[in-house]
Design a protein around this motif. Structure first.
Motif, PDB file in Angstrom:
ATOM      1  N   LEU A 288       0.728  -1.078   0.017  1.00 37.00           N
ATOM      2  CA  LEU A 288      -0.166  -0.088  -0.023  1.00 37.00           C
ATOM      3  C   LEU A 288       0.897   1.270  -0.209  1.00 37.00           C
ATOM      4  O   LEU A 288       1.130   2.398  -0.722  1.00 37.00           O
ATOM      5  CB  LEU A 288      -0.871  -0.154   0.992  1.00 37.00           C
ATOM      6  CG  LEU A 288      -1.785   1.196   0.968  1.00 37.00           C
ATOM      7  CD1 LEU A 288      -2.942   0.886   0.272  1.00 37.00           C
ATOM      8  CD2 LEU A 288      -2.731   0.640   2.386  1.00 37.00           C
ATOM      9  N   ALA A 289       2.505   1.482   0.582  1.00 36.18           N
ATOM     10  CA  ALA A 289       2.776   2.431   0.795  1.00 36.18           C
ATOM     11  C   ALA A 289       3.712   2.394  -0.492  1.00 36.18           C
ATOM     12  O   ALA A 289       3.236   3.483  -1.209  1.00 36.18           O
ATOM     13  CB  ALA A 289       4.156   2.167   1.666  1.00 36.18           C
ATOM     14  N   THR A 290       3.344   1.324  -0.875  1.00 38.20           N
ATOM     15  CA  THR A 290       4.170   1.448  -2.404  1.00 38.20           C
ATOM     16  C   THR A 290       2.963   1.976  -3.239  1.00 38.20           C
ATOM     17  O   THR A 290       3.953   3.300  -4.729  1.00 38.20           O
ATOM     18  CB  THR A 290       5.112   0.155  -3.119  1.00 38.20           C
ATOM     19  OG1 THR A 290       6.186  -0.568  -2.366  1.00 38.20           O
ATOM     20  CG2 THR A 290       5.707   0.134  -4.801  1.00 38.20           C
ATOM     21  N   LYS A 291       2.049   1.679  -3.622  1.00 40.68           N
ATOM     22  CA  LYS A 291       1.295   2.691  -4.220  1.00 40.68           C
ATOM     23  C   LYS A 291       1.162   4.139  -4.459  1.00 40.68           C
ATOM     24  O   LYS A 291       1.380   4.021  -5.604  1.00 40.68           O
ATOM     25  CB  LYS A 291      -0.272   1.492  -4.088  1.00 40.68           C
ATOM     26  CG  LYS A 291      -1.517   1.783  -5.323  1.00 40.68           C
ATOM     27  CD  LYS A 291      -2.694   1.489  -4.831  1.00 40.68           C
ATOM     28  CE  LYS A 291      -4.395   2.097  -4.363  1.00 40.68           C
ATOM     29  NZ  LYS A 291      -4.232   2.984  -4.303  1.00 40.68           N
ATOM     30  N   HIS A 292       0.938   4.710  -2.647  1.00 40.38           N
ATOM     31  CA  HIS A 292       0.642   5.767  -2.873  1.00 40.38           C
ATOM     32  C   HIS A 292       2.222   6.351  -3.108  1.00 40.38           C
ATOM     33  O   HIS A 292       1.789   7.784  -3.833  1.00 40.38           O
ATOM     34  CB  HIS A 292       0.433   5.550  -1.824  1.00 40.38           C
ATOM     35  CG  HIS A 292      -1.614   5.539  -1.242  1.00 40.38           C
ATOM     36  ND1 HIS A 292      -1.991   6.243  -1.428  1.00 40.38           N
ATOM     37  CD2 HIS A 292      -1.358   4.611  -0.550  1.00 40.38           C
ATOM     38  CE1 HIS A 292      -3.304   6.146  -1.103  1.00 40.38           C
ATOM     39  NE2 HIS A 292      -2.937   5.133  -0.566  1.00 40.38           N
ATOM     40  N   ALA A 293       3.048   6.089  -2.462  1.00 38.02           N
ATOM     41  CA  ALA A 293       4.649   6.496  -3.619  1.00 38.02           C
ATOM     42  C   ALA A 293       4.906   6.069  -5.778  1.00 38.02           C
ATOM     43  O   ALA A 293       5.269   7.615  -5.456  1.00 38.02           O
ATOM     44  CB  ALA A 293       6.089   5.531  -2.848  1.00 38.02           C
ATOM     45  N   LYS A 317      10.860   7.370  -3.747  1.00 37.95           N
ATOM     46  CA  LYS A 317      11.304   6.176  -3.185  1.00 37.95           C
ATOM     47  C   LYS A 317      12.367   6.047  -2.239  1.00 37.95           C
ATOM     48  O   LYS A 317      12.823   5.275  -1.520  1.00 37.95           O
ATOM     49  CB  LYS A 317      12.322   6.589  -4.300  1.00 37.95           C
ATOM     50  CG  LYS A 317      12.380   6.197  -6.392  1.00 37.95           C
ATOM     51  CD  LYS A 317      13.264   6.454  -7.208  1.00 37.95           C
ATOM     52  CE  LYS A 317      12.509   6.310  -8.343  1.00 37.95           C
ATOM     53  NZ  LYS A 317      14.004   6.436  -9.539  1.00 37.95           N
ATOM     54  N   TYR A 318      12.425   7.426  -1.554  1.00 41.37           N
ATOM     55  CA  TYR A 318      12.996   7.476  -0.262  1.00 41.37           C
ATOM     56  C   TYR A 318      12.300   7.148   0.808  1.00 41.37           C
ATOM     57  O   TYR A 318      12.781   5.886   1.220  1.00 41.37           O
ATOM     58  CB  TYR A 318      13.612   8.882   0.006  1.00 41.37           C
ATOM     59  CG  TYR A 318      13.951   8.539   1.330  1.00 41.37           C
ATOM     60  CD1 TYR A 318      15.430   8.398   1.944  1.00 41.37           C
ATOM     61  CD2 TYR A 318      13.814   9.763   2.218  1.00 41.37           C
ATOM     62  CE1 TYR A 318      15.487   8.414   3.123  1.00 41.37           C
ATOM     63  CE2 TYR A 318      13.220   9.546   3.685  1.00 41.37           C
ATOM     64  CZ  TYR A 318      14.902   9.388   4.237  1.00 41.37           C
ATOM     65  OH  TYR A 318      15.031   9.231   5.337  1.00 41.37           O
ATOM     66  N   VAL A 319      11.032   7.720   0.510  1.00 38.91           N
ATOM     67  CA  VAL A 319       9.687   7.087   2.031  1.00 38.91           C
ATOM     68  C   VAL A 319       9.805   5.490   1.418  1.00 38.91           C
ATOM     69  O   VAL A 319      10.185   4.713   2.812  1.00 38.91           O
ATOM     70  CB  VAL A 319       8.349   7.984   1.199  1.00 38.91           C
ATOM     71  CG1 VAL A 319       7.508   6.967   2.004  1.00 38.91           C
ATOM     72  CG2 VAL A 319       8.801   9.237   1.551  1.00 38.91           C
ATOM     73  N   VAL A 320       9.706   4.708   0.840  1.00 37.76           N
ATOM     74  CA  VAL A 320       9.881   3.105   0.580  1.00 37.76           C
ATOM     75  C   VAL A 320      11.195   2.467   1.091  1.00 37.76           C
ATOM     76  O   VAL A 320      11.017   1.849   1.392  1.00 37.76           O
ATOM     77  CB  VAL A 320       8.763   2.809  -0.460  1.00 37.76           C
ATOM     78  CG1 VAL A 320       6.908   3.775  -0.314  1.00 37.76           C
ATOM     79  CG2 VAL A 320       9.187   3.257  -1.614  1.00 37.76           C
ATOM     80  N   SER A 321      11.823   3.429   0.707  1.00 36.52           N
ATOM     81  CA  SER A 321      13.026   2.463   1.141  1.00 36.52           C
ATOM     82  C   SER A 321      13.607   2.133   2.578  1.00 36.52           C
ATOM     83  O   SER A 321      14.278   1.522   2.499  1.00 36.52           O
ATOM     84  CB  SER A 321      14.765   3.236  -0.211  1.00 36.52           C
ATOM     85  OG  SER A 321      14.568   4.366   0.989  1.00 36.52           O
ATOM     86  N   ARG A 322      13.321   3.209   2.560  1.00 34.44           N
ATOM     87  CA  ARG A 322      13.016   3.320   4.565  1.00 34.44           C
ATOM     88  C   ARG A 322      12.902   1.709   4.719  1.00 34.44           C
ATOM     89  O   ARG A 322      12.863   0.478   6.289  1.00 34.44           O
ATOM     90  CB  ARG A 322      13.127   4.098   5.852  1.00 34.44           C
ATOM     91  CG  ARG A 322      12.773   5.257   4.981  1.00 34.44           C
ATOM     92  CD  ARG A 322      12.576   6.251   6.165  1.00 34.44           C
ATOM     93  NE  ARG A 322      11.095   6.308   6.158  1.00 34.44           N
ATOM     94  CZ  ARG A 322      10.374   7.457   6.758  1.00 34.44           C
ATOM     95  NH1 ARG A 322      10.526   7.414   8.150  1.00 34.44           N
ATOM     96  NH2 ARG A 322       8.542   6.907   6.474  1.00 34.44           N
ATOM     97  N   ILE A 323      11.751   1.238   3.770  1.00 36.05           N
ATOM     98  CA  ILE A 323      11.180  -0.230   4.870  1.00 36.05           C
ATOM     99  C   ILE A 323      11.771  -1.482   4.661  1.00 36.05           C
ATOM    100  O   ILE A 323      10.949  -2.447   4.155  1.00 36.05           O
ATOM    101  CB  ILE A 323       9.826  -0.887   4.080  1.00 36.05           C
ATOM    102  CG1 ILE A 323       8.840   0.092   3.205  1.00 36.05           C
ATOM    103  CG2 ILE A 323       9.257   0.550   5.744  1.00 36.05           C
ATOM    104  CD1 ILE A 323       7.508   0.112   3.347  1.00 36.05           C
ATOM    105  N   TYR A 324      12.805  -1.093   3.187  1.00 37.78           N
ATOM    106  CA  TYR A 324      13.490  -2.396   2.187  1.00 37.78           C
ATOM    107  C   TYR A 324      15.045  -2.564   2.574  1.00 37.78           C
ATOM    108  O   TYR A 324      15.328  -1.638   3.007  1.00 37.78           O
ATOM    109  CB  TYR A 324      13.910  -2.209   0.880  1.00 37.78           C
ATOM    110  CG  TYR A 324      11.846  -2.420   0.130  1.00 37.78           C
ATOM    111  CD1 TYR A 324      11.421  -3.210   0.198  1.00 37.78           C
ATOM    112  CD2 TYR A 324      10.929  -1.670   0.002  1.00 37.78           C
ATOM    113  CE1 TYR A 324       9.720  -3.931  -0.259  1.00 37.78           C
ATOM    114  CE2 TYR A 324       9.663  -1.511  -0.634  1.00 37.78           C
ATOM    115  CZ  TYR A 324       8.577  -3.263  -0.566  1.00 37.78           C
ATOM    116  OH  TYR A 324       7.730  -3.014  -0.998  1.00 37.78           O
TER     117      TYR A 324
END
Length: 324
Positions: A288-293, A317-324
């Motif tokens: 869901l986070a990736t979809k919104h990003a 990209k930075y926002v979702v990079s924190r969870i990978y």
């Protein structure tokens, strides 16, 4: 800032340095305790993502010009509003730490913290009125109202196992995405950008803010207290049911029982954490986070190419990079 965010925000690095210097001067508290509380807040640091978005949107909508003084003031107002909301959040949550630094309510007391937050909201409103732009005043005033609505929604829904994904996203918009969305749009308004551009900036901030909040809620389960700057799993223990929990409840019926009894029996919280981690809740939240990003990145398509537009895109990209 981390080296990554410093590099990412290179187009506005100098702008953010000016902003940091100006913030303490803008407070101008007549009482030394309020001044000390405000200084403590701004010294605590943070990534300055929100004013950076304002400054990047300003440059992206005026690629051949420097941000005006009104753009810079808008960025400062945005950070003041954000900081005020954090102070009130910490009082409501009875938090001792934020960004691994003592909160104002812990360093002083709740009364001073509430007054410091009120003072920052009042100062930001005064500077906002002095921008002499009614559209911008309305946009940022809406943010302050949304903060209060989000806090009330969260308080009313503690330990509510009927909470829906839509209500979670509504609360996340009020508490996080509204400021990013409306301040980005306000930057476009100050640039005299057309309606398509200002609305796209609003949608960008909304989607980025939702992704940002979802990621924060994932990190509450996957990050360490040292990285988070606050105790891990704090939201769950207090009954704030975030998106990984909402997804996990659909797969783990016993989790709902533990929540309904408010973790009143020994080891309930650890059992709940185990159930969440053994579900697909965290992975569904990542998606869901990736979809919104991704949607936030697409919202930038109407902007002309520029280093600032590219930085806004890289932020997604930075926002979702924190969870990978």
């Amino acid at each position: 800032m981390t080296s990554f965010t410093t590099s990412l925000l290179a187009p506005v690095e100098n702008d953010l340095r000016i902003l940091a210097d100006n913030l303490k001067q803008l407070i101008g508290a007549r009482h030394p305790i309020l001044g000390a509380a405000a200084e403590h807040l701004f010294d605590a640091g943070g990534k300055r993502i929100r004013p950076a978005i304002v400054l990047l949107a300003s440059r992206a909508t005026m690629p051949d010009h420097e941000p005006t003084e009104r753009h810079r003031r808008l960025a400062e107002i945005t950070e003041m509003i954000h900081t005020a909301s954090l102070v009130h959040d910490d009082v409501v949550d009875e938090a001792d730490l934020r960004r691994n630094v003592e909160t104002v309510n812990n360093l002083f007391d709740n009364k001073i913290a509430v007054l410091a937050g009120d003072f920052l909201f009042a100062q930001s409103s005064w500077y906002l009125a002095n921008l002499d732009n009614l559209k911008v005043v309305k946009l940022l005033s809406e943010v302050i109202r949304d903060f209060a609505e989000g806090e009330i929604l969260q308080s009313l829904n503690h330990f509510d196992t009927n909470v829906s994904i839509d209500s979670y996203l509504d609360k996340s918009y009020y508490k996080t995405a509204s400021l990013m969305a409306n301040s980005a749009k306000a930057a476009g308004e100050l640039s005299d950008a057309n309606a398509e551009v200002t609305e796209s900036l609003y949608c960008y901030g909304r989607n980025l803010g939702l992704a940002f909040q979802i990621v924060d809620d994932i990190l509450d389960f996957t990050g360490s207290a040292e990285v988070l700057g606050k105790p891990a799993e704090a939201d769950l223990a207090s009954g704030n049911l975030t998106i990984p929990v909402i997804y996990a409840m659909k797969q783990q019926p016993y989790l709902e029982i533990l929540i309904k009894r408010e973790f009143s029996e020994p080891d309930d919280i650890n059992k709940a954490l185990e159930l969440i981690k053994n579900s697909d809740g965290i992975e569904q939240a990542r998606q869901l986070a990736t979809k919104h990003a991704d949607e936030a990145a697409q919202n930038l398509s109407c902007l002309a190419p520029s280093p600032s537009k590219e930085a806004l895109k890289e932020l997604t990209k930075y926002v979702v990079s924190r969870i990978y």
